[in-house]
Write an enzyme that holds these catalytic residues in place. Structure first.
Site, PDB file in Angstrom:
ATOM      1  N   GLY A 260       1.814   2.329  10.864  1.00 34.19           N
ATOM      2  CA  GLY A 260       2.813   3.386  10.761  1.00 34.19           C
ATOM      3  C   GLY A 260       3.443   3.763  12.090  1.00 34.19           C
ATOM      4  O   GLY A 260       4.125   4.778  12.190  1.00 34.19           O
TER       5      GLY A 260
ATOM      6  N   GLU B 142      -7.298   5.060   7.306  1.00 34.22           N
ATOM      7  CA  GLU B 142      -7.050   6.481   6.975  1.00 34.22           C
ATOM      8  C   GLU B 142      -8.232   7.069   6.221  1.00 34.22           C
ATOM      9  O   GLU B 142      -8.586   8.234   6.396  1.00 34.22           O
ATOM     10  CB  GLU B 142      -5.742   6.598   6.175  1.00 34.22           C
ATOM     11  CG  GLU B 142      -4.542   6.340   7.072  1.00 34.22           C
ATOM     12  CD  GLU B 142      -3.348   5.696   6.386  1.00 34.22           C
ATOM     13  OE1 GLU B 142      -3.276   5.722   5.139  1.00 34.22           O
ATOM     14  OE2 GLU B 142      -2.484   5.160   7.107  1.00 34.22           O
TER      15      GLU B 142
ATOM     16  N   HIS C 192      -9.819   1.537   4.244  1.00 32.28           N
ATOM     17  CA  HIS C 192      -8.581   1.708   5.010  1.00 32.28           C
ATOM     18  C   HIS C 192      -8.859   2.674   6.163  1.00 32.28           C
ATOM     19  O   HIS C 192      -9.639   3.615   6.008  1.00 32.28           O
ATOM     20  CB  HIS C 192      -7.471   2.238   4.098  1.00 32.28           C
ATOM     21  CG  HIS C 192      -6.146   2.203   4.782  1.00 32.28           C
ATOM     22  ND1 HIS C 192      -5.762   3.151   5.682  1.00 32.28           N
ATOM     23  CD2 HIS C 192      -5.138   1.298   4.726  1.00 32.28           C
ATOM     24  CE1 HIS C 192      -4.564   2.839   6.160  1.00 32.28           C
ATOM     25  NE2 HIS C 192      -4.157   1.713   5.593  1.00 32.28           N
TER      26      HIS C 192
ATOM     27  N   GLU D  21      -6.336  -4.580  10.184  1.00 37.76           N
ATOM     28  CA  GLU D  21      -5.251  -3.648  10.498  1.00 37.76           C
ATOM     29  C   GLU D  21      -5.575  -2.877  11.777  1.00 37.76           C
ATOM     30  O   GLU D  21      -6.347  -1.908  11.738  1.00 37.76           O
ATOM     31  CB  GLU D  21      -5.073  -2.635   9.366  1.00 37.76           C
ATOM     32  CG  GLU D  21      -4.739  -3.254   8.030  1.00 37.76           C
ATOM     33  CD  GLU D  21      -4.118  -2.225   7.090  1.00 37.76           C
ATOM     34  OE1 GLU D  21      -2.964  -2.424   6.699  1.00 37.76           O
ATOM     35  OE2 GLU D  21      -4.761  -1.213   6.780  1.00 37.76           O
TER      36      GLU D  21
ATOM     37  N   LYS E  38       0.123   4.251  -0.437  1.00 35.37           N
ATOM     38  CA  LYS E  38      -0.550   5.467   0.055  1.00 35.37           C
ATOM     39  C   LYS E  38      -0.186   6.641  -0.867  1.00 35.37           C
ATOM     40  O   LYS E  38      -0.094   6.456  -2.068  1.00 35.37           O
ATOM     41  CB  LYS E  38      -0.187   5.724   1.524  1.00 35.37           C
ATOM     42  CG  LYS E  38      -0.377   4.472   2.385  1.00 35.37           C
ATOM     43  CD  LYS E  38      -0.242   4.706   3.856  1.00 35.37           C
ATOM     44  CE  LYS E  38      -0.457   3.388   4.588  1.00 35.37           C
ATOM     45  NZ  LYS E  38      -0.472   3.516   6.025  1.00 35.37           N
TER      46      LYS E  38
ATOM     47  N   SER F 230       2.619  -2.094  10.477  1.00 33.93           N
ATOM     48  CA  SER F 230       4.059  -2.207  10.755  1.00 33.93           C
ATOM     49  C   SER F 230       4.646  -3.584  10.414  1.00 33.93           C
ATOM     50  O   SER F 230       5.550  -4.062  11.103  1.00 33.93           O
ATOM     51  CB  SER F 230       4.363  -1.817  12.198  1.00 33.93           C
ATOM     52  OG  SER F 230       4.003  -0.457  12.414  1.00 33.93           O
TER      53      SER F 230
ATOM     54  N   ASN G 298       0.870  -1.180   0.000  1.00 34.16           N
ATOM     55  CA  ASN G 298       0.000   0.000   0.000  1.00 34.16           C
ATOM     56  C   ASN G 298       0.910   1.235   0.000  1.00 34.16           C
ATOM     57  O   ASN G 298       1.438   1.618   1.039  1.00 34.16           O
ATOM     58  CB  ASN G 298      -0.894  -0.030   1.253  1.00 34.16           C
ATOM     59  CG  ASN G 298      -1.791   1.194   1.350  1.00 34.16           C
ATOM     60  OD1 ASN G 298      -1.887   1.985   0.397  1.00 34.16           O
ATOM     61  ND2 ASN G 298      -2.442   1.358   2.474  1.00 34.16           N
TER      62      ASN G 298
HETATM   63  P1  PGA Z   1       2.272   0.363   7.750  1.00 40.47           P
HETATM   64  O1  PGA Z   1       0.853   0.622   7.042  1.00 40.47           O
HETATM   65  O2  PGA Z   1       2.802  -0.940   7.205  1.00 40.47           O
HETATM   66  O3  PGA Z   1       3.119   1.519   7.366  1.00 40.47           O
HETATM   67  O4  PGA Z   1       2.011   0.272   9.230  1.00 40.47           O
HETATM   68  C1  PGA Z   1      -0.024  -0.437   6.814  1.00 40.47           C
HETATM   69  C2  PGA Z   1      -1.279   0.086   6.146  1.00 40.47           C
HETATM   70  O5  PGA Z   1      -1.735   1.176   6.504  1.00 40.47           O
HETATM   71  O6  PGA Z   1      -1.837  -0.556   5.245  1.00 40.47           O
END
Ligand code: PGA
Length: 253
Positions: A175, A99, A97, A169, A11, A215, A9
């Site tokens: 993150g 976000e 997601h 998630e 982003k 992560s 991903n």
């Molecule tokens: P990350 O993000 O691996 O940077 O924690 C995962 C995601 O948001 O899909």
């Protein structure tokens, strides 16, 4: 057997040039994938056509949009529909997601609409769910995630849900460098599968790939993906680095 998937991903990161270099490098790591293993690149909308072209002839690597709109077509300036994505041969669409839920107020009901439209146009959703830290601390993560799944997916038929992809998630792990332990991941993945089995039966529940996200990196992927109910990962930060993501791909069961 259900698919094992390493999904990148990106982003809102990387220029087209950086992204193409990354895909080119990573395609070298996809030659020994078996028929059950897939790699997915969820890239910004403007890169979808280019990245899709780079994947020509590779049966294990797919492209995903990171979102689509919950209306079929019309006067929605700036939005992208499932039909548009289908017309450029996109394979998957990441939906819900955390976000998007947080910054764009996406609700379970709106996600149900997006899922319906994607299915109608032959796109495969990667449906994201997961709880915030307060919910984990209160110990109510199972019922929270169960509700997300019920409200966005339980109107689908068993046929529509067969082979579906869900990404669990936990928001506190996205993150942050804080990963769920492999035991925590296995526990809630098994719970999600049991929720699906209670409505759709074991055959459908066992066909659904449940990815872990939050992560994931080269150093922890093997242990997390090794859990019986974890079928790969949705990877943000570590998917932007060729060596890291190549090692994550190698960690698929
Ligand atoms: P990350 O993000 O691996 O940077 O924690 C995962 C995601 O948001 O899909």
């Amino acid at each position: 057997m259900r698919k094992q998937i390493a999904a990148a991903n990106w982003k809102m990161n990387l220029t087209l040039q950086q992204g193409e270099l990354l895909v080119e490098e990573l395609l070298k790591s996809t030659h020994d994938l078996n028929e059950n293993q897939q790699v997915v690149f969820a890239v910004p909308f403007p890169y979808l056509v280019n990245v899709k072209k780079m994947l020509a002839g590779n049966n294990h690597v797919f492209v995903a949009a990171q979102n689509c709109y919950n209306k079929v077509s019309g006067a929605y300036t700036g939005e992208v529909s499932a039909e548009i994505l289908k017309s450029i041969a996109v394979d998957y669409v990441v939906l819900g997601h955390s976000e998007r839920r947080e910054y764009f107020n996406e609700s379970n009901e709106m996600l149900a609409e997006k899922i319906n439209i994607c299915i109608e146009y032959g796109l495969k959703p990667i449906f994201c769910c997961g709880e915030a830290l307060e919910i984990r601390e209160a110990g109510t993560q199972n019922s929270f995630v169960e509700n997300q799944i019920k409200e966005s997916l339980f109107h689908l038929s068993a046929e529509q849900l067969f082979g579906f992809v869900i990404a669990y998630e936990p928001i506190w792990a996205i993150g942050t460098g804080k990963t769920a332990s492999s035991e925590q991941a296995q526990e809630i993945h098994a719970y999600i599968r049991s929720v699906l089995a209670s409505k759709y039966g074991n055959e459908v529940a066992d066909s659904i790939s449940i990815l872990y996200g939050g992560s994931v990196k080269a150093a922890n992927a093997k242990e997390i993906f090794g859990q019986p109910d974890v079928d790969g990962g949705l990877v943000g930060g570590a998917s932007l680095m060729a060596a890291e993501f190549a090692a994550i791909i190698k960690s698929l069961k």
